[in-house]
Design an enzyme around this catalytic site. Structure first.
Site, short mmCIF file in Angstrom:
data_model
loop_
_atom_site.label_atom_id
_atom_site.label_comp_id
_atom_site.label_asym_id
_atom_site.label_seq_id
_atom_site.Cartn_x
_atom_site.Cartn_y
_atom_site.Cartn_z
N ASP A 1 47.10 -20.55 -26.86
CA ASP A 1 48.38 -20.63 -26.13
C ASP A 1 49.03 -22.01 -26.22
OD1 ASP A 1 47.72 -18.06 -25.43
OD2 ASP A 1 46.97 -18.60 -23.46
N ARG B 1 47.30 -6.70 -31.07
CA ARG B 1 46.73 -6.72 -29.72
C ARG B 1 46.18 -5.37 -29.27
NH1 ARG B 1 50.35 -10.42 -25.81
NH2 ARG B 1 48.32 -11.03 -25.05
N CYS C 1 53.74 -10.34 -25.04
CA CYS C 1 54.38 -11.02 -26.17
C CYS C 1 54.00 -10.37 -27.49
CB CYS C 1 53.96 -12.48 -26.20
SG CYS C 1 54.71 -13.49 -24.92
N ARG D 1 58.47 -15.84 -18.11
CA ARG D 1 57.28 -15.03 -17.86
C ARG D 1 56.09 -15.90 -17.47
NH1 ARG D 1 55.20 -12.00 -22.26
NH2 ARG D 1 53.61 -11.79 -20.68
N LYS E 1 49.00 -18.61 -14.78
CA LYS E 1 49.49 -17.26 -15.10
C LYS E 1 48.35 -16.32 -15.41
CE LYS E 1 51.04 -16.01 -19.43
NZ LYS E 1 50.35 -14.82 -19.89
N ASN E 2 47.43 -16.75 -16.27
CA ASN E 2 46.41 -15.80 -16.72
C ASN E 2 45.34 -15.52 -15.68
OD1 ASN E 2 47.88 -15.43 -19.01
ND2 ASN E 2 46.60 -16.71 -20.34
N1 EPU Z 1 41.35 -7.92 -29.30
C1 EPU Z 1 40.96 -6.76 -29.95
N2 EPU Z 1 40.62 -5.70 -29.17
C2 EPU Z 1 40.63 -5.74 -27.82
C3 EPU Z 1 41.02 -6.91 -27.17
C4 EPU Z 1 41.38 -8.00 -27.94
O1 EPU Z 1 40.93 -6.69 -31.17
O2 EPU Z 1 40.31 -4.71 -27.19
C5 EPU Z 1 41.76 -9.08 -30.11
C6 EPU Z 1 43.26 -9.38 -29.91
O3 EPU Z 1 44.04 -8.59 -30.76
C7 EPU Z 1 43.34 -10.85 -30.21
C8 EPU Z 1 42.00 -11.39 -29.71
O4 EPU Z 1 41.13 -10.25 -29.63
O5 EPU Z 1 43.41 -11.03 -31.60
C9 EPU Z 1 42.09 -12.08 -28.37
O6 EPU Z 1 42.47 -11.18 -27.37
P1 EPU Z 1 42.06 -11.33 -25.83
O7 EPU Z 1 41.68 -9.98 -25.34
O8 EPU Z 1 41.09 -12.46 -25.64
O9 EPU Z 1 43.42 -11.76 -25.21
P2 EPU Z 1 44.25 -11.04 -24.09
O10 EPU Z 1 43.36 -10.71 -22.93
O11 EPU Z 1 45.10 -9.97 -24.64
C10 EPU Z 1 44.74 -13.26 -22.79
C11 EPU Z 1 46.00 -13.93 -22.34
C12 EPU Z 1 46.72 -14.51 -23.55
C13 EPU Z 1 45.79 -15.49 -24.25
C14 EPU Z 1 44.47 -14.81 -24.61
C15 EPU Z 1 43.45 -15.76 -25.21
C16 EPU Z 1 46.62 -12.57 -20.44
C17 EPU Z 1 47.52 -11.55 -19.89
N3 EPU Z 1 46.84 -12.93 -21.69
O12 EPU Z 1 45.19 -12.23 -23.67
O13 EPU Z 1 47.82 -15.21 -23.03
O14 EPU Z 1 46.41 -15.92 -25.44
O15 EPU Z 1 43.90 -14.20 -23.43
O16 EPU Z 1 43.19 -16.81 -24.35
O17 EPU Z 1 45.75 -13.08 -19.74
C18 EPU Z 1 49.82 -16.41 -23.22
O18 EPU Z 1 49.60 -16.83 -22.06
O19 EPU Z 1 50.73 -16.89 -23.94
C19 EPU Z 1 48.97 -15.36 -23.74
C20 EPU Z 1 49.29 -14.66 -24.83
#
Ligand code: EPU
Length: 428
Positions: A315, A132, A127, A408, A33-34
């Protein structure tokens, strides 16, 4: 005994699972997915066509294809292969009803900036597992010369010039790392990302961009270097196996499997989970692309703390808690990435798990628990997977609401589980 229905409906709203049935046979893991959620937005950078294989059939894929269609891209999605042709691509505002459906709509920011130096879209959805924010993405774009305006709930990103920059991330955000790679691959000059996220999906996205002519080195390490290029050609990629889906089924096997084979996975991507399961006493046969697992008695309690890759992935933190509830003694679980990823705990407690919360991110789990079926609700994607695992081992029937969250991210979950012996039924 539940009578099972053959087909799966995208409108299904509840899962009924009768627990206690041993899982045996083979589960084939789908594409990640990611990865696909970043690779679909990246595909608009192809000169004309892109072919993407091993695409998971999940609602996030379909929602992103809807955004592509809105932008004028022609696409076909058959037999897990997505073919896109962007000859008629146009840069228009991505409306709120599409961008708020999923988190990954934010990858259109980087991709549209690379292609047009201009992007407009509403705040991304996803989610509800924490605040976030996307400040790291936006600050990084600004370093590259992008003007960021937030007006009427909408982001307007505009760059007269898009320039390479040295960007040191305050946190190795997966989304920000990918978004910077997207924007930088067609910027002028060199971009260096320090403290980059190292998740395998980032390598998959970089490989796809490189297949179209990008010059990205270091993906999968803390330092990524992107040399901007003017012209892209057509691209192709195969999506890597979904390590979270694989890990979820590995846990199912450790809980109630007998020689359950989790096929089409990369064990290197699952090292943190495998070492925790081994420490607890789970016996696994690990091959290059599959793992065979059976449930064991007298599991040793262990402590688990979620971390960025290659640490224990957030995750799988929620699903792991069902396993901890089966261990012989007290296990400690700590979530460190998201501040609101424990909404499933009340439902595990309702099913009979002995869990004490501390500070909203630490759980003391006392096992071995004997769970029983009841009505529960999936509040987010991985909470849903967690409740499915709990239901598979519970006595009696569990009714899970909020199944749209599970769809999803898990391709054909009821069909895959039914094939290996689960009693699982979909009701509208
Ligand atoms: N964060 C910030 N500012 C930012 C970006 C992130 O403070 O600009 C914080 C977030 O709030 C969080 C942490 O950094 O506390 C991690 O966020 P990250 O950006 O690494 O995650 P993401 O890109 O929003 C992706 C996956 C998530 C997975 C995370 C970590 C996608 C669409 N989502 O999220 O997937 O948990 O990386 O591996 O790729 C899931 O599959 O269940 C899922 C939530």
């Amino acid at each position: 005994m539940i009578k099972l229905r053959e087909e799966e409906s995208e409108f299904m709203s509840k899962l009924l699972i009768e627990g206690g049935h041993t899982l045996s046979g083979v589960i084939n893991v789908s594409g990640a997915k990611n990865s696909i959620v970043a690779i679909i937005p990246a595909s608009i950078l192809a000169e004309q066509e892109a072919v993407i294989e091993n695409v998971p059939n999940i609602s996030d894929t379909n929602d992103l294809i809807s955004i592509l269609n809105l932008l004028g891209v022609d696409s076909t999605f058959t037999d897990n292969t997505l073919k896109i042709n962007n000859s008629n691509l146009k840069n228009i505002l991505i409306p709120a009803e599409l961008s708020t459906k999923l988190r990954a709509s934010y990858y259109f920011m980087g991709a549209l900036l690379a292609k047009y130096r201009h992007a407009e879209l509403y705040y991304p959805g996803g989610c509800n597992i924490g605040a976030r924010p996307i400040d790291i993405h936006l600050k990084s774009f600004e370093k590259m010369g992008v003007q960021v305006t937030f007006l009427d709930d909408k982001y307007i990103l505009d760059a007269k010039e898009l320039n390479g920059a040295d960007i040191d991330l305050r946190f190795p955000s997966v989304g920000a790392t990918i978004n910077i790679m997207l924007a930088a691959c067609k910027a002028s000059g060199i971009t260096r990302i320090s403290n980059a996220a190292m998740e395998p999906e980032i390598v998959n996205v970089a490989d796809f961009l490189n297949s179209m002519g990008a010059k990205i080195t270091g993906a999968g390490t803390k330092e990524i270097v992107i040399t901007g290029v003017n012209k892209f050609h057509n691209g192709n990629i195969k999506i890597i196996p979904d390590r979270i889906e694989a890990g979820t089924y590995l846990l199912a096997g450790a809980l109630i499997g007998k020689d359950l084979v989790i096929n089409n996975l990369n064990p290197n991507h699952l090292e943190a989970l495998i070492s925790k399961l081994e420490a607890s006493g789970v016996k696994m046969q690990i091959d290059s692309d599959k793992i065979t697992v059976s449930s064991s008695k007298n599991l040793i309690p262990i402590n688990v703390k979620t971390l960025v890759y290659p640490g224990f992935v957030t995750d799988l933190g929620q699903p792991m808690q069902v396993f901890l509830a089966r261990c012989n003694g007290v296990s400690l679980f700590e979530e460190t990435i998201y501040e609101n990823r424990m909404q499933h705990i009340k439902y595990l407690q309702k099913m009979g798990a002995k869990i004490k919360m501390d500070n909203n991110n630490i759980a003391l789990i006392k096992g071995p628990c004997h769970l029983h079926g009841t009505s529960v609700t999936a509040t987010d994607l991985r909470a849903g997977a967690t409740l499915v695992l709990a239901a598979l081992i519970a006595k009696g029937i569990t009714k899970i609401d909020g199944v749209k969250h599970i769809l999803r991210g898990y391709d054909s979950l009821p069909i895959k589980l039914k094939k290996v012996g689960a009693k699982i039924k979909i009701v509208e």
